[in-house]
Design an enzyme around this catalytic site. Structure first.
Site, mmCIF file in Angstrom:
data_model
loop_
_atom_site.group_PDB
_atom_site.id
_atom_site.type_symbol
_atom_site.label_atom_id
_atom_site.label_comp_id
_atom_site.label_asym_id
_atom_site.label_seq_id
_atom_site.Cartn_x
_atom_site.Cartn_y
_atom_site.Cartn_z
ATOM 1 N N LYS A 10 1.007 -1.201 -0.046
ATOM 2 C CA LYS A 10 -0.063 -0.181 0.069
ATOM 3 C C LYS A 10 0.947 1.166 0.070
ATOM 4 O O LYS A 10 2.212 1.007 0.392
ATOM 5 C CB LYS A 10 -0.943 0.062 1.249
ATOM 6 C CG LYS A 10 -2.061 -1.096 1.171
ATOM 7 C CD LYS A 10 -2.824 -1.156 2.305
ATOM 8 C CE LYS A 10 -4.048 -2.192 2.199
ATOM 9 N NZ LYS A 10 -5.196 -1.970 3.467
ATOM 10 N N TYR A 50 -12.402 -1.400 -3.810
ATOM 11 C CA TYR A 50 -12.966 -1.375 -2.493
ATOM 12 C C TYR A 50 -14.634 -1.560 -2.404
ATOM 13 O O TYR A 50 -14.971 -1.210 -1.335
ATOM 14 C CB TYR A 50 -12.248 -0.615 -1.677
ATOM 15 C CG TYR A 50 -10.850 -0.908 -1.161
ATOM 16 C CD1 TYR A 50 -10.646 -2.026 -0.323
ATOM 17 C CD2 TYR A 50 -9.824 -0.120 -1.297
ATOM 18 C CE1 TYR A 50 -9.461 -2.367 0.014
ATOM 19 C CE2 TYR A 50 -8.831 -0.475 -0.681
ATOM 20 C CZ TYR A 50 -8.540 -1.559 -0.222
ATOM 21 O OH TYR A 50 -7.210 -1.982 0.542
ATOM 22 N N ASN A 113 -1.946 0.318 6.757
ATOM 23 C CA ASN A 113 -1.579 -1.113 7.284
ATOM 24 C C ASN A 113 -0.758 -1.752 6.287
ATOM 25 O O ASN A 113 -0.536 -2.937 6.301
ATOM 26 C CB ASN A 113 -2.846 -1.894 7.708
ATOM 27 C CG ASN A 113 -3.766 -2.353 6.749
ATOM 28 O OD1 ASN A 113 -3.618 -1.756 5.675
ATOM 29 N ND2 ASN A 113 -4.788 -2.754 7.123
ATOM 30 N N HIS A 116 -2.308 -5.461 1.341
ATOM 31 C CA HIS A 116 -3.559 -5.896 1.210
ATOM 32 C C HIS A 116 -3.453 -7.393 0.800
ATOM 33 O O HIS A 116 -2.570 -7.778 -0.050
ATOM 34 C CB HIS A 116 -4.406 -5.072 -0.026
ATOM 35 C CG HIS A 116 -5.546 -5.878 -0.380
ATOM 36 N ND1 HIS A 116 -6.726 -5.864 0.188
ATOM 37 C CD2 HIS A 116 -5.808 -6.814 -1.699
ATOM 38 C CE1 HIS A 116 -7.674 -6.579 -0.402
ATOM 39 N NE2 HIS A 116 -7.118 -7.103 -1.526
ATOM 40 N N GLU A 127 -10.148 -9.497 -7.706
ATOM 41 C CA GLU A 127 -9.002 -8.782 -7.610
ATOM 42 C C GLU A 127 -8.161 -8.983 -8.541
ATOM 43 O O GLU A 127 -7.326 -7.976 -8.913
ATOM 44 C CB GLU A 127 -8.566 -8.929 -6.164
ATOM 45 C CG GLU A 127 -9.748 -8.407 -5.217
ATOM 46 C CD GLU A 127 -9.192 -8.514 -3.727
ATOM 47 O OE1 GLU A 127 -9.851 -8.007 -2.804
ATOM 48 O OE2 GLU A 127 -8.147 -9.183 -3.525
HETATM 49 P P1 ADP Z 1 -8.118 -6.499 5.481
HETATM 50 O O1 ADP Z 1 -7.443 -5.628 4.553
HETATM 51 O O2 ADP Z 1 -7.306 -7.021 6.634
HETATM 52 O O3 ADP Z 1 -8.635 -7.613 4.739
HETATM 53 P P2 ADP Z 1 -10.665 -5.335 5.642
HETATM 54 O O4 ADP Z 1 -11.124 -5.790 4.413
HETATM 55 O O5 ADP Z 1 -11.600 -5.342 6.883
HETATM 56 O O6 ADP Z 1 -9.333 -5.534 6.199
HETATM 57 O O7 ADP Z 1 -10.647 -3.567 5.404
HETATM 58 C C1 ADP Z 1 -9.836 -3.310 4.188
HETATM 59 C C2 ADP Z 1 -8.966 -1.992 4.598
HETATM 60 O O8 ADP Z 1 -9.811 -0.913 4.982
HETATM 61 C C3 ADP Z 1 -8.038 -2.541 5.828
HETATM 62 O O9 ADP Z 1 -6.972 -3.022 5.157
HETATM 63 C C4 ADP Z 1 -7.426 -0.960 6.124
HETATM 64 O O10 ADP Z 1 -6.623 -0.204 5.439
HETATM 65 C C5 ADP Z 1 -9.073 -0.375 6.066
HETATM 66 N N1 ADP Z 1 -9.674 -0.390 7.299
HETATM 67 C C6 ADP Z 1 -10.305 -1.424 7.933
HETATM 68 N N2 ADP Z 1 -10.813 -1.122 8.924
HETATM 69 C C7 ADP Z 1 -10.868 0.286 9.287
HETATM 70 C C8 ADP Z 1 -11.144 1.034 10.146
HETATM 71 N N3 ADP Z 1 -11.968 0.653 11.277
HETATM 72 N N4 ADP Z 1 -10.671 2.317 10.036
HETATM 73 C C9 ADP Z 1 -10.125 3.000 9.000
HETATM 74 N N5 ADP Z 1 -9.758 1.922 8.017
HETATM 75 C C10 ADP Z 1 -10.072 0.571 8.081
HETATM 76 MG MG MG Z 2 -10.356 -7.308 3.277
#
Ligand code: ADP
Ligand code: MG
Length: 140
Positions: A10, A50, A113, A116, A127
């Site tokens: 990312k 997304y 974070n 992805h 994807e």
């Molecule tokens: P993952 O990437 O672990 O699969 P999710 O699919 O739940 O997680 O969420 C997609 C992305 O959205 C996350 O990787 C993160 O960048 C962002 N995200 C998820 N939850 C939150 C939150 N509570 N606040 C802000 N950003 C979030």
């Molecule tokens: Mg996800």
């Protein structure tokens, strides 16, 4: 079973100059990198990627974050690639990520974070072609 997953380094991790460190971890655990490129997504491209999160309160902020700079989508191949990559990434929130995971070591926040990963075969099937044409995949 050999499987493919869509990974993204990312924009936060690209900005920190840790793409090489993350790719080294990918290779060290035995993934084959089948495709990779650096792109800078538009807002429409991030929103489309997304789309499953469009009702979530963080959708607009997430899309803004994903377009703040370049990112590096990759297609990774391995036995059980989807779960294997999720295990290497660690929990969504780096505060909950296990030691030795990429998010523990490189993520800044639950949003920024670092990486992805697809969460299921149907997700990977959406994807991977979102970013890569068949001709860009290099099996070996
Ligand atoms: P993952 O990437 O672990 O699969 P999710 O699919 O739940 O997680 O969420 C997609 C992305 O959205 C996350 O990787 C993160 O960048 C962002 N995200 C998820 N939850 C939150 C939150 N509570 N606040 C802000 N950003 C979030
Ligand atoms: Mg996800």
């Amino acid at each position: 079973m050999t499987q493919r997953t869509l990974a993204i380094i990312k924009p936060d991790a690209v900005a920190k100059n840790v793409t090489g460190k993350i790719i080294a971890r990918v290779e060290d655990v035995g993934f084959t990198i089948v495709a990779a490129k650096m792109i800078h997504m538009t807002d429409a491209q991030a929103r489309g990627f997304y789309i499953v999160h469009k009702e979530r309160p963080f959708y607009a902020s997430l899309c803004a974050f994903m377009t703040q700079g370049p990112c590096m989508p990759m297609v990774l191949e391995a036995d059980g690639a989807i779960q294997k990559w999720r295990d290497l990434m660690g929990a969504t929130n780096p505060a909950n990520a296990a030691p030795g995971t990429i998010r523990k070591d490189f993520a800044s926040s639950i949003e920024a974070n670092a990486v992805h990963g697809s969460d299921a075969p149907e997700t990977a099937a959406f994807e991977i072609p979102y970013f890569f044409a068949s001709l860009e995949l290099c099996p070996r």
